[in-house]
Design a protein around this motif. Structure first.
Motif, PDB file in Angstrom:
ATOM      1  N   GLY A 125      32.612  43.254  44.494  1.00 16.56           N
ATOM      2  CA  GLY A 125      32.581  44.352  45.446  1.00 16.56           C
ATOM      3  C   GLY A 125      33.614  44.297  46.550  1.00 16.56           C
ATOM      4  N   ILE A 126      34.803  43.736  46.254  1.00 16.47           N
ATOM      5  CA  ILE A 126      35.876  43.660  47.255  1.00 16.47           C
ATOM      6  C   ILE A 126      37.087  44.455  46.767  1.00 16.47           C
ATOM      7  CG2 ILE A 126      35.057  41.403  48.022  1.00 16.47           C
ATOM      8  CD1 ILE A 126      37.519  40.180  46.522  1.00 16.47           C
ATOM      9  N   TYR A 127      38.152  44.459  47.556  1.00  7.10           N
ATOM     10  CA  TYR A 127      39.393  45.131  47.183  1.00  7.10           C
ATOM     11  C   TYR A 127      40.320  44.161  46.448  1.00  7.10           C
ATOM     12  CZ  TYR A 127      38.089  48.937  50.332  1.00  7.10           C
ATOM     13  OH  TYR A 127      37.421  49.981  50.936  1.00  7.10           O
ATOM     14  N   GLY A 128      41.021  44.655  45.438  1.00  8.26           N
ATOM     15  CA  GLY A 128      41.988  43.844  44.716  1.00  8.26           C
ATOM     16  C   GLY A 128      43.092  44.722  44.137  1.00  8.26           C
ATOM     17  N   PHE A 129      44.315  44.225  44.178  1.00  9.81           N
ATOM     18  CA  PHE A 129      45.480  45.007  43.746  1.00  9.81           C
ATOM     19  C   PHE A 129      46.334  44.226  42.767  1.00  9.81           C
ATOM     20  CE2 PHE A 129      49.982  46.451  45.077  1.00  9.81           C
ATOM     21  CZ  PHE A 129      50.044  47.392  44.069  1.00  9.81           C
ATOM     22  N   LYS A 130      46.529  44.802  41.574  1.00  9.09           N
ATOM     23  CA  LYS A 130      47.491  44.292  40.594  1.00  9.09           C
ATOM     24  C   LYS A 130      48.723  45.185  40.636  1.00  9.09           C
ATOM     25  CE  LYS A 130      48.303  45.653  36.451  1.00  9.09           C
ATOM     26  NZ  LYS A 130      49.773  45.578  36.323  1.00  9.09           N
ATOM     27  N   PRO A 131      49.831  44.715  41.196  1.00 11.41           N
ATOM     28  CA  PRO A 131      51.045  45.528  41.222  1.00 11.41           C
ATOM     29  C   PRO A 131      51.707  45.604  39.834  1.00 11.41           C
ATOM     30  CG  PRO A 131      51.108  43.762  42.876  1.00 11.41           C
ATOM     31  CD  PRO A 131      50.004  43.455  41.925  1.00 11.41           C
ATOM     32  N   THR A 132      52.688  46.487  39.697  1.00 14.63           N
ATOM     33  CA  THR A 132      53.596  46.409  38.559  1.00 14.63           C
ATOM     34  C   THR A 132      54.188  45.001  38.549  1.00 14.63           C
ATOM     35  OG1 THR A 132      54.111  48.764  38.818  1.00 14.63           O
ATOM     36  CG2 THR A 132      55.612  47.452  37.471  1.00 14.63           C
ATOM     37  N   SER A 133      54.347  44.410  37.370  1.00 15.89           N
ATOM     38  CA  SER A 133      54.546  42.953  37.268  1.00 15.89           C
ATOM     39  C   SER A 133      55.717  42.366  38.052  1.00 15.89           C
ATOM     40  CB  SER A 133      54.648  42.540  35.800  1.00 15.89           C
ATOM     41  OG  SER A 133      55.758  43.113  35.184  1.00 15.89           O
ATOM     42  N   PRO A 134      56.911  42.976  38.095  1.00 24.15           N
ATOM     43  CA  PRO A 134      58.008  42.240  38.747  1.00 24.15           C
ATOM     44  C   PRO A 134      58.160  42.455  40.246  1.00 24.15           C
ATOM     45  CG  PRO A 134      58.849  43.988  37.281  1.00 24.15           C
ATOM     46  CD  PRO A 134      57.401  44.203  37.473  1.00 24.15           C
ATOM     47  N   LEU A 135      57.159  43.042  40.914  1.00 19.94           N
ATOM     48  CA  LEU A 135      57.345  43.385  42.329  1.00 19.94           C
ATOM     49  C   LEU A 135      57.154  42.210  43.283  1.00 19.94           C
ATOM     50  CD1 LEU A 135      55.770  46.914  42.767  1.00 19.94           C
ATOM     51  CD2 LEU A 135      58.005  46.249  41.863  1.00 19.94           C
ATOM     52  N   LEU A 136      56.297  41.247  42.909  1.00 20.99           N
ATOM     53  CA  LEU A 136      56.001  40.118  43.791  1.00 20.99           C
ATOM     54  C   LEU A 136      56.349  38.805  43.101  1.00 20.99           C
ATOM     55  CD1 LEU A 136      52.547  41.144  45.342  1.00 20.99           C
ATOM     56  CD2 LEU A 136      54.829  41.472  46.303  1.00 20.99           C
ATOM     57  N   PRO A 137      56.695  37.779  43.869  1.00 17.68           N
ATOM     58  CA  PRO A 137      57.186  36.528  43.278  1.00 17.68           C
ATOM     59  C   PRO A 137      56.077  35.645  42.710  1.00 17.68           C
ATOM     60  CG  PRO A 137      57.113  36.338  45.667  1.00 17.68           C
ATOM     61  CD  PRO A 137      56.764  37.764  45.347  1.00 17.68           C
ATOM     62  N   MET A 138      56.354  35.051  41.563  1.00 19.40           N
ATOM     63  CA  MET A 138      55.442  34.092  40.938  1.00 19.40           C
ATOM     64  C   MET A 138      56.169  32.812  40.534  1.00 19.40           C
ATOM     65  SD  MET A 138      53.020  36.623  38.685  1.00 19.40           S
ATOM     66  CE  MET A 138      54.342  37.770  38.317  1.00 19.40           C
ATOM     67  N   LYS A 139      57.327  32.588  41.120  1.00 23.24           N
ATOM     68  CA  LYS A 139      58.100  31.387  40.808  1.00 23.24           C
ATOM     69  C   LYS A 139      57.270  30.132  41.101  1.00 23.24           C
ATOM     70  CE  LYS A 139      62.579  29.278  42.011  1.00 23.24           C
ATOM     71  NZ  LYS A 139      62.143  28.096  42.753  1.00 23.24           N
ATOM     72  N   SER A 140      57.195  29.232  40.116  1.00 20.38           N
ATOM     73  CA  SER A 140      56.493  27.944  40.212  1.00 20.38           C
ATOM     74  C   SER A 140      54.976  28.079  40.250  1.00 20.38           C
ATOM     75  CB  SER A 140      56.968  27.144  41.437  1.00 20.38           C
ATOM     76  OG  SER A 140      58.358  26.971  41.404  1.00 20.38           O
ATOM     77  N   PHE A 141      54.430  29.225  39.862  1.00 20.31           N
ATOM     78  CA  PHE A 141      52.971  29.388  39.857  1.00 20.31           C
ATOM     79  C   PHE A 141      52.290  28.479  38.837  1.00 20.31           C
ATOM     80  CE2 PHE A 141      51.390  33.679  41.761  1.00 20.31           C
ATOM     81  CZ  PHE A 141      51.791  33.259  43.009  1.00 20.31           C
ATOM     82  N   LEU A 142      52.955  28.211  37.712  1.00 19.31           N
ATOM     83  CA  LEU A 142      52.361  27.398  36.657  1.00 19.31           C
ATOM     84  C   LEU A 142      53.221  26.174  36.391  1.00 19.31           C
ATOM     85  CD1 LEU A 142      51.334  30.149  34.057  1.00 19.31           C
ATOM     86  CD2 LEU A 142      49.863  29.010  35.734  1.00 19.31           C
ATOM     87  N   ALA A 143      52.563  25.038  36.183  1.00 17.81           N
ATOM     88  CA  ALA A 143      53.307  23.810  35.878  1.00 17.81           C
ATOM     89  C   ALA A 143      53.988  23.904  34.522  1.00 17.81           C
ATOM     90  CB  ALA A 143      52.356  22.613  35.902  1.00 17.81           C
ATOM     91  N   SER A 144      53.364  24.582  33.552  1.00 11.85           N
ATOM     92  CA  SER A 144      53.999  24.841  32.259  1.00 11.85           C
ATOM     93  C   SER A 144      53.970  26.333  31.977  1.00 11.85           C
ATOM     94  CB  SER A 144      53.330  24.127  31.113  1.00 11.85           C
ATOM     95  OG  SER A 144      52.170  23.519  31.441  1.00 11.85           O
ATOM     96  N   PRO A 145      54.985  26.849  31.300  1.00 11.16           N
ATOM     97  CA  PRO A 145      55.066  28.296  31.078  1.00 11.16           C
ATOM     98  C   PRO A 145      53.950  28.796  30.164  1.00 11.16           C
ATOM     99  CG  PRO A 145      56.783  27.166  29.853  1.00 11.16           C
ATOM    100  CD  PRO A 145      56.142  26.143  30.719  1.00 11.16           C
TER     101      PRO A 145
END
Length: 558
Positions: free
Chosen positions: A255-275
């Protein structure tokens, strides 16, 4: 000396692994427990005999002071930043309040993986000193505590992909974290997620995250720890990631707010240790989870203003206008009653009817045109995206889990079961899947254009939060990952009732639709909140927020 332990509400425990694995897991949980002062512990009797709805316990348990209740309950992120900047509260007082509320919330919902008390207080002290000496804040998030999903690296902490073998110590911040740190954020905890990061239920080595409003239901996944923590008011703003609904589904479940943008708009560099092999064809997104529309806007403004594309060329330069985006025409809104594959469960149908009635009111006719909308190819999309998630047949994830004696959770096996027999795909298989994806995207766009809408509103999931181990069908969210359209989930006043039944004239649209009805009839969903999902075309993220600004007062949004 007796090892310290932390009692957590777990009506449906995660499965047990080998004795060697359980020994390592126990040490992990003990290290967490050692950090917690005894005065922050809830009574054992409460943990052993919890109510169905635990959301009100933090404010009534006696651990928080009146000021700490005020800090954690009465502000969204925008207002909290203003209060700190105006020195109504110190950053230390705010950090302490959220640290305490987070650990209370964890005992009730198992929402955390790490509790960063020393790091948070040290950071808050530094920020208070800076404000006192300079008379200004370091940035728009000065002193605002931000909770972070476990897989996102924060310097000096650990990250994982939800299983023991993937835990690593991170020496540097990931790109997003560095931007938020520069803006003044205080990082005080990391939040629970699923084994493999690929369920709509957050069940990992740390335990199973519970829905605050009905502990026999899931808080969603993969960003379920964030959703539960924010719903418990143990966080004001968190960061999630979404490759199949992992921001939107847990936000909707809680019951909260959540936003999924179009994929390349925000940075995800180094989010995962393996791709991630899934990203060969399905791109992940990252975005905010929070308490208000303006919190999402604050987050997007702050991150995009940092020009992340200068550091990560995968990020697209994109000017953000957000809630200030003008809609200089009558807004055409498509209403999704069902996706042609699964008829939503009763309270979701009530929420759609609620929204349709408000939006169709003649007094809004100059602002809004409402029409029915049928999403193109939902059945085909679910089949396609499930294959594209696992081009290795799930071998990599399964091997990483089993290597330590960790048990496979039921939803791990469920999500890759169709692709596991096919094993590793060839490069040409992946290439052909990309062509399928791109052809589908064009057909989807053509259908959208023919139906002539600006945005669509409809279910965020087949029902309210799912019962534990039953989040099988992601059709209402994963469709928009396949076509890479931005989506926001918004709360409604609708909640599930204990005695609701399907309409007498119900006819299943498919075998999964029939199964969803059986799942409804076999569980108690009482008290679960209902959100709806608003979606716009790819790269129309600003227009999506412009539409939200139009709908804010009509739908009573915060």
């Amino acid at each position: 000396m007796t090892a310290k332990s932390l009692s957590i509400v777990q009506p449906t425990p995660v499965p047990l692994g080998t004795p060697e694995f359980e020994t390592k897991r126990a040490l992990l949980l003990q290290a967490f427990a050692e950090k917690i002062p005894s005065e922050y512990l809830l009574p054992k009797d409460l943990i052993d005999n919890p109510p169905l709805d635990v959301s009100g316990i933090p404010a009534t348990c006696g651990i928080l002071t009146p000021e700490e209740i005020e800090i954690t309950e009465t502000y969204d992120a925008v207002a909290l930043a203003e209060a700190i900047a105006q020195r109504k509260y110190s950053a230390v007082a705010v950090a302490t309040a959220f640290l305490k509320r987070a650990i209370i919330s964890h005992q009730l919902t198992c929402c955390l993986t790490q509790w960063l008390v020393d790091e948070a207080i040290d950071r808050a002290k530094t920020l208070d000193t800076y404000l006192a000496e300079n008379g200004k804040t370091v940035g728009p998030l000065h002193g605002v505590p931000i909770s972070i999903k476990d897989h996102m690296p924060i310097a000096g902490t650990f990250s994982s992909m939800g299983c023991l073998s993937t835990i690593v110590k991170d020496e540097t911040d990931s790109h997003m974290i560095a931007i938020l740190r520069d803006a003044g954020a205080v990082f005080y905890c990391k939040t629970n997620q699923p084994q493999t990061l690929m369920h709509l239920e957050s069940d990992s080595i740390w335990g199973r995250v519970l829905n605050p409003f009905n502990i026999h239901l899931s808080a969603g996944g993969s960003t379920g720890g964030e959703a539960a923590l924010i719903a418990m008011k143990g966080s004001v703003l968190g960061v999630g990631s979404d490759i199949g609904g992992s921001i939107r589904a847990p936000a909707a479940f809680c019951g909260i707010y959540g936003f999924k943008p179009t994929s390349p708009l925000l940075p995800m560099k180094s989010f995962l240790a393996s791709p991630s092999a899934a990203e060969l064809n399905i791109l992940c997104s990252t975005g905010p989870m929070c308490r208000s529309l303006r919190d999402m806007d604050l987050f997007m403004n702050g991150v995009i203003a940092a020009k992340p594309y200068l550091v990560d060329p995968k990020v697209v330069p994109f000017p953000w206008t957000g809630l200030k985006t003008p809609i200089n025409r009558r807004l055409k809104i498509g209403i999704i009653s069902n996706d042609g594959s699964i008829e939503p469960q009763p309270p979701v149908k009530r929420a759609i009817s609620w929204a349709k009635e408000l939006l169709s009111d003649p007094k809004h006719a100059e602002l809004i045109e409402v029409k029915e909308f049928k999403p193109f190819g939902a059945v085909d999309a679910w089949s396609k995206i499930r294959r594209m998630y696992w081009p290795d047949g799930g071998q990599g994830s399964k091997g990483a889990i089993l290597a330590t004696g960790e048990p496979l959770h039921s939803l791990s096996e469920w999500i890759w079961k169709d692709e596991e027999p096919n094993g590793m795909q060839t490069a040409q298989d992946v290439n052909l899947a990309r062509r399928e994806r791109d052809n589908f995207r064009c057909d989807f766009a053509e259908s959208w254009n023919e139906q002539d809408v600006d945005v669509v509103i409809g279910p965020a999931f087949v029902g309210p939060a799912s019962a534990h181990n039953t989040a099988f069908y992601w059709t209402y969210t994963s469709l928009y990952n396949l076509v890479d359209y931005p989506g926001v989930v918004i709360p409604t006043p609708i909640k599930a009732k204990a005695d609701e039944k399907y309409d007498a004239d119900y006819v299943p649209l498919s075998d999964p639709c029939k199964h969803v009805k059986e799942l409804w009839e076999s569980s108690n969903f009482e008290g679960a909140p209902i959100n709806l999902q608003l979606v716009a075309r790819k790269y129309h993220d600003n227009e999506l927020f412009g539409a939200l600004a139009v709908l804010k007062d009509i739908l009573g949004l915060e």
